[in-house]
Write a protein that holds these residues in place. Sequence first.
Motif, PDB file in Angstrom:
ATOM      1  N   SER A  64       0.846  -1.199   0.000  1.00 39.35           N
ATOM      2  CA  SER A  64       0.000   0.000   0.000  1.00 39.35           C
ATOM      3  C   SER A  64       0.879   1.245   0.000  1.00 39.35           C
ATOM      4  O   SER A  64       1.872   1.316   0.713  1.00 39.35           O
ATOM      5  N   ILE A  65       0.476   2.213  -0.843  1.00 36.91           N
ATOM      6  CA  ILE A  65       1.241   3.455  -0.999  1.00 36.91           C
ATOM      7  C   ILE A  65       0.288   4.644  -0.930  1.00 36.91           C
ATOM      8  O   ILE A  65      -0.756   4.657  -1.582  1.00 36.91           O
ATOM      9  N   LEU A  66       0.678   5.649  -0.152  1.00 33.02           N
ATOM     10  CA  LEU A  66      -0.067   6.899  -0.067  1.00 33.02           C
ATOM     11  C   LEU A  66       0.837   8.017  -0.587  1.00 33.02           C
ATOM     12  O   LEU A  66       1.934   8.226  -0.071  1.00 33.02           O
ATOM     13  N   PHE A  67       0.378   8.715  -1.621  1.00 31.72           N
ATOM     14  CA  PHE A  67       1.084   9.883  -2.158  1.00 31.72           C
ATOM     15  C   PHE A  67       0.517  11.113  -1.451  1.00 31.72           C
ATOM     16  O   PHE A  67      -0.709  11.257  -1.350  1.00 31.72           O
ATOM     17  N   VAL A  68       1.407  11.998  -0.985  1.00 35.38           N
ATOM     18  CA  VAL A  68       0.957  13.119  -0.156  1.00 35.38           C
ATOM     19  C   VAL A  68       1.542  14.440  -0.650  1.00 35.38           C
ATOM     20  O   VAL A  68       2.738  14.546  -0.919  1.00 35.38           O
ATOM     21  N   CYS A  69       0.670  15.445  -0.772  1.00 36.44           N
ATOM     22  CA  CYS A  69       1.117  16.816  -1.019  1.00 36.44           C
ATOM     23  C   CYS A  69       0.399  17.716  -0.020  1.00 36.44           C
ATOM     24  O   CYS A  69      -0.097  17.238   0.998  1.00 36.44           O
ATOM     25  N   LEU A  70       0.328  18.995  -0.293  1.00 28.00           N
ATOM     26  CA  LEU A  70      -0.250  19.929   0.662  1.00 28.00           C
ATOM     27  C   LEU A  70      -1.783  19.858   0.706  1.00 28.00           C
ATOM     28  O   LEU A  70      -2.369  19.606   1.737  1.00 28.00           O
ATOM     29  N   GLY A  71      -2.435  20.074  -0.441  1.00 25.72           N
ATOM     30  CA  GLY A  71      -3.893  20.134  -0.447  1.00 25.72           C
ATOM     31  C   GLY A  71      -4.577  18.966  -1.133  1.00 25.72           C
ATOM     32  O   GLY A  71      -5.803  18.908  -1.165  1.00 25.72           O
ATOM     33  N   ASP A  89       2.014   1.069   3.863  1.00 25.76           N
ATOM     34  CA  ASP A  89       3.390   0.593   4.016  1.00 25.76           C
ATOM     35  C   ASP A  89       4.391   1.662   3.603  1.00 25.76           C
ATOM     36  O   ASP A  89       5.540   1.639   4.054  1.00 25.76           O
ATOM     37  N   LEU A  90       3.963   2.562   2.718  1.00 28.15           N
ATOM     38  CA  LEU A  90       4.846   3.579   2.174  1.00 28.15           C
ATOM     39  C   LEU A  90       4.062   4.871   2.002  1.00 28.15           C
ATOM     40  O   LEU A  90       2.977   4.868   1.420  1.00 28.15           O
ATOM     41  N   MET A  91       4.609   5.963   2.537  1.00 25.24           N
ATOM     42  CA  MET A  91       3.976   7.278   2.408  1.00 25.24           C
ATOM     43  C   MET A  91       5.000   8.189   1.750  1.00 25.24           C
ATOM     44  O   MET A  91       6.090   8.403   2.297  1.00 25.24           O
ATOM     45  N   LEU A  92       4.657   8.703   0.563  1.00 24.96           N
ATOM     46  CA  LEU A  92       5.591   9.474  -0.241  1.00 24.96           C
ATOM     47  C   LEU A  92       5.163  10.931  -0.332  1.00 24.96           C
ATOM     48  O   LEU A  92       4.167  11.266  -0.983  1.00 24.96           O
ATOM     49  N   GLY A  93       5.915  11.802   0.331  1.00 21.61           N
ATOM     50  CA  GLY A  93       5.649  13.242   0.295  1.00 21.61           C
ATOM     51  C   GLY A  93       6.232  13.853  -0.963  1.00 21.61           C
ATOM     52  O   GLY A  93       7.339  13.506  -1.378  1.00 21.61           O
ATOM     53  N   MET A  94       5.502  14.758  -1.571  1.00 20.85           N
ATOM     54  CA  MET A  94       5.953  15.384  -2.811  1.00 20.85           C
ATOM     55  C   MET A  94       7.108  16.363  -2.589  1.00 20.85           C
ATOM     56  O   MET A  94       7.917  16.566  -3.485  1.00 20.85           O
TER      57      MET A  94
END
Length: 171
Positions: free
Chosen positions: A8-15, A88-93
């Motif tokens: 599982s992967i979550l891509f994360v930015c500000l808004g 499992d993985l959280m990727l901040g922009m």
Amino acid sequence: MSAKPIKSILFVCLGNICRSPLAEGVFRAVLTEQGKDQGLVIDSAGTGGWHAGQEPDRRSIAVAARHGVDISGQRARKVLQEDFSRFDLMLGMDNANVRDLKALAPQAAHDRIHLYLDFATGKTVDVPDPYYDGAEAFASVYRMIREASDALAKRLGASASPTSGHASSTM
């Protein structure tokens, strides 16, 4: 990072309206193109909740559509506490997203939070926020995300095991 397979992967930015929905949609498309859609849970979220429930920025929708990727069904949401155990993985922009995630996360989740381009390609650079810029900035962000998505799929392909099912999202 442990040798535990990433499911599982979550891509994360500000808004969660420009970069992370684009990353979610492009990565999903890359997996499908490469025949690697193996039940991986893929989602995106923002560190802020100002746009919760809104569709992605029209310029992100447009640049994705020009490349055959439909992200118009996605809806913005804020990172939730349960995301730190769900993914499992959280990727901040960008580095600010990574810092914000680590500030919100329990200590045990810190090793799952990474800068997207660094984790995917080894380049310790931010995916810049194109929100206040024009179409060329969105096109540039798309190219960065596409390259990183290809690299991430390749990196995960070495550790992925086939499963049945499909990726889920907030779509």
